[in-house]
Design a protein around this motif. Sequence first.
Motif, PDB file in Angstrom:
ATOM      1  N   ALA A  22       0.813  -1.225   0.000  1.00 34.29           N
ATOM      2  CA  ALA A  22       0.000   0.000   0.000  1.00 34.29           C
ATOM      3  C   ALA A  22       0.843   1.271   0.000  1.00 34.29           C
ATOM      4  O   ALA A  22       0.530   2.241   0.690  1.00 34.29           O
ATOM      5  CB  ALA A  22      -0.955  -0.017   1.202  1.00 34.29           C
ATOM      6  N   GLY A  23       1.919   1.234  -0.784  1.00 30.91           N
ATOM      7  CA  GLY A  23       2.751   2.425  -0.915  1.00 30.91           C
ATOM      8  C   GLY A  23       3.500   2.808   0.342  1.00 30.91           C
ATOM      9  O   GLY A  23       4.106   3.895   0.409  1.00 30.91           O
ATOM     10  N   LEU A  24       3.452   1.939   1.368  1.00 31.74           N
ATOM     11  CA  LEU A  24       4.096   2.200   2.665  1.00 31.74           C
ATOM     12  C   LEU A  24       3.612   3.488   3.312  1.00 31.74           C
ATOM     13  O   LEU A  24       4.238   4.002   4.246  1.00 31.74           O
ATOM     14  CB  LEU A  24       5.636   2.238   2.527  1.00 31.74           C
ATOM     15  N   GLY A  25       2.498   4.039   2.799  1.00 27.85           N
ATOM     16  CA  GLY A  25       1.987   5.287   3.356  1.00 27.85           C
ATOM     17  C   GLY A  25       2.780   6.513   2.964  1.00 27.85           C
ATOM     18  O   GLY A  25       2.606   7.591   3.555  1.00 27.85           O
ATOM     19  N   LEU A  26       3.629   6.378   1.944  1.00 33.35           N
ATOM     20  CA  LEU A  26       4.508   7.476   1.535  1.00 33.35           C
ATOM     21  C   LEU A  26       3.792   8.466   0.623  1.00 33.35           C
ATOM     22  O   LEU A  26       2.876   8.109  -0.119  1.00 33.35           O
ATOM     23  CB  LEU A  26       5.730   6.920   0.795  1.00 33.35           C
ATOM     24  N   ARG A  27       4.268   9.698   0.643  1.00 38.38           N
ATOM     25  CA  ARG A  27       3.836  10.694  -0.336  1.00 38.38           C
ATOM     26  C   ARG A  27       4.471  10.348  -1.687  1.00 38.38           C
ATOM     27  O   ARG A  27       5.541   9.745  -1.738  1.00 38.38           O
ATOM     28  CB  ARG A  27       4.264  12.093   0.089  1.00 38.38           C
ATOM     29  N   ASP A  28       3.805  10.758  -2.769  1.00 35.65           N
ATOM     30  CA  ASP A  28       4.330  10.472  -4.109  1.00 35.65           C
ATOM     31  C   ASP A  28       5.734  11.014  -4.289  1.00 35.65           C
ATOM     32  O   ASP A  28       6.594  10.361  -4.888  1.00 35.65           O
ATOM     33  CB  ASP A  28       3.409  11.055  -5.179  1.00 35.65           C
ATOM     34  N   GLU A  29       5.995  12.217  -3.775  1.00 36.57           N
ATOM     35  CA  GLU A  29       7.321  12.816  -3.949  1.00 36.57           C
ATOM     36  C   GLU A  29       8.402  12.048  -3.200  1.00 36.57           C
ATOM     37  O   GLU A  29       9.558  11.984  -3.635  1.00 36.57           O
ATOM     38  CB  GLU A  29       7.335  14.288  -3.523  1.00 36.57           C
ATOM     39  N   ARG A  31       8.251   8.728  -2.657  1.00 41.40           N
ATOM     40  CA  ARG A  31       8.440   7.484  -3.411  1.00 41.40           C
ATOM     41  C   ARG A  31       9.346   7.699  -4.622  1.00 41.40           C
ATOM     42  O   ARG A  31      10.029   6.770  -5.063  1.00 41.40           O
ATOM     43  CB  ARG A  31       7.098   6.936  -3.873  1.00 41.40           C
ATOM     44  N   ALA A  32       9.336   8.915  -5.156  1.00 43.86           N
ATOM     45  CA  ALA A  32      10.159   9.214  -6.332  1.00 43.86           C
ATOM     46  C   ALA A  32      11.557   9.693  -5.959  1.00 43.86           C
ATOM     47  O   ALA A  32      12.422   9.799  -6.828  1.00 43.86           O
ATOM     48  CB  ALA A  32       9.468  10.267  -7.197  1.00 43.86           C
ATOM     49  N   SER A  33      11.785   9.978  -4.697  1.00 47.55           N
ATOM     50  CA  SER A  33      13.038  10.614  -4.272  1.00 47.55           C
ATOM     51  C   SER A  33      14.137   9.597  -3.993  1.00 47.55           C
ATOM     52  O   SER A  33      13.912   8.383  -3.990  1.00 47.55           O
ATOM     53  CB  SER A  33      12.790  11.437  -3.002  1.00 47.55           C
ATOM     54  N   HIS A  34      15.314  10.114  -3.691  1.00 47.81           N
ATOM     55  CA  HIS A  34      16.462   9.271  -3.352  1.00 47.81           C
ATOM     56  C   HIS A  34      16.211   8.446  -2.097  1.00 47.81           C
ATOM     57  O   HIS A  34      16.908   7.454  -1.852  1.00 47.81           O
ATOM     58  CB  HIS A  34      17.712  10.134  -3.147  1.00 47.81           C
ATOM     59  N   ALA A  35      15.233   8.841  -1.297  1.00 45.75           N
ATOM     60  CA  ALA A  35      14.927   8.048  -0.103  1.00 45.75           C
ATOM     61  C   ALA A  35      14.519   6.632  -0.470  1.00 45.75           C
ATOM     62  O   ALA A  35      14.784   5.684   0.277  1.00 45.75           O
ATOM     63  CB  ALA A  35      13.812   8.722   0.699  1.00 45.75           C
ATOM     64  N   ALA A  36      13.871   6.472  -1.620  1.00 43.79           N
ATOM     65  CA  ALA A  36      13.304   5.184  -2.008  1.00 43.79           C
ATOM     66  C   ALA A  36      14.232   4.329  -2.857  1.00 43.79           C
ATOM     67  O   ALA A  36      13.999   3.131  -3.006  1.00 43.79           O
ATOM     68  CB  ALA A  36      11.989   5.402  -2.756  1.00 43.79           C
ATOM     69  N   TRP A  37      15.285   4.941  -3.437  1.00 44.35           N
ATOM     70  CA  TRP A  37      16.176   4.190  -4.326  1.00 44.35           C
ATOM     71  C   TRP A  37      17.425   5.008  -4.566  1.00 44.35           C
ATOM     72  O   TRP A  37      17.622   6.067  -3.979  1.00 44.35           O
ATOM     73  CB  TRP A  37      15.474   3.849  -5.634  1.00 44.35           C
ATOM     74  N   THR A  60      14.766  -5.261  -7.318  1.00 43.43           N
ATOM     75  CA  THR A  60      13.579  -4.917  -8.094  1.00 43.43           C
ATOM     76  C   THR A  60      12.524  -4.182  -7.285  1.00 43.43           C
ATOM     77  O   THR A  60      11.481  -3.828  -7.826  1.00 43.43           O
ATOM     78  CB  THR A  60      12.942  -6.182  -8.699  1.00 43.43           C
ATOM     79  N   VAL A  61      12.768  -3.964  -5.986  1.00 46.59           N
ATOM     80  CA  VAL A  61      11.824  -3.204  -5.164  1.00 46.59           C
ATOM     81  C   VAL A  61      12.575  -2.143  -4.377  1.00 46.59           C
ATOM     82  O   VAL A  61      13.797  -2.206  -4.217  1.00 46.59           O
ATOM     83  CB  VAL A  61      11.030  -4.104  -4.193  1.00 46.59           C
ATOM     84  N   SER A  62      11.816  -1.174  -3.873  1.00 46.52           N
ATOM     85  CA  SER A  62      12.407  -0.061  -3.134  1.00 46.52           C
ATOM     86  C   SER A  62      13.145  -0.531  -1.891  1.00 46.52           C
ATOM     87  O   SER A  62      12.707  -1.455  -1.193  1.00 46.52           O
ATOM     88  CB  SER A  62      11.313   0.922  -2.720  1.00 46.52           C
TER      89      SER A  62
END
Length: 243
Positions: A22-29, A31-37, A60-62
């Motif tokens: 469920a998106g881990l409850g993250l904001r879209d920004e 999920r797109a940032s260096h925090a995620a990958w 293959t996953v964050s």
Amino acid sequence: MGRGPALFLCEHASNAIPARYAGLGLRDEDRASHAAWDPGALALAKRLAEALDAPLVAGTVSRLVYDLNRPPEAASAMPVQTETVAIPGNAGLSPEARAQRTRDIYDPFCAAVTGTVVTRKTLGTPFALVTVHSFTPTWFGKPRAVEIGILHDADSRLADYMLEEASRLPGRRIARNDPYGPEDGVTHSLKLHGIGNELPNVMIEVRNDLLADETGIETIAGELLTLLRPALAGLGLTETDNA
């Protein structure tokens, strides 16, 4: 499978979060940032692997679902916060939930690396383990001057050779165990897959603003090969004829 003098890993290659989380409850920004990958790391790893006729194993996953460069027992394997980003979906995970993520994500990745190592060893051409990462230009608001980090744990052979070649890239800010080092818990893959398999090993960290487009990725790939090729040769690891 490539027979070149290296096996590449890119643990933080993707920011994908499977639907069941469920998106881990993250904001879209976030999920797109260096925090995620590690932005740009996979493209860079692919260029290096192609140039050296080497296999590549990539996540293959964050890393916010599971950080493949951390052991299951580490809190940072499934972090509740990274820098200023909170990860609600990781808060209060039960031991059972942590174990399930380990089975679903970490174990298959490790099995893929182990299988590749075993297959490569049967080919009879010696090789090193090289992990590829990128890092953000600022951390908690503090700028980072280093551009390329050459990281190692107890086995510094490949890193030493690469750093000896650093003068071939005048103007490029290259440093040992910077912006991270073993004390930060970032050498898990090197210890498990490199030292554990008696392979020379190194972790490469590139500041991600240098990997923002294809031109930057090609430039950095060329520079890293300027360090890697003589370093691998110094360890007696030579490229194959079709590399």
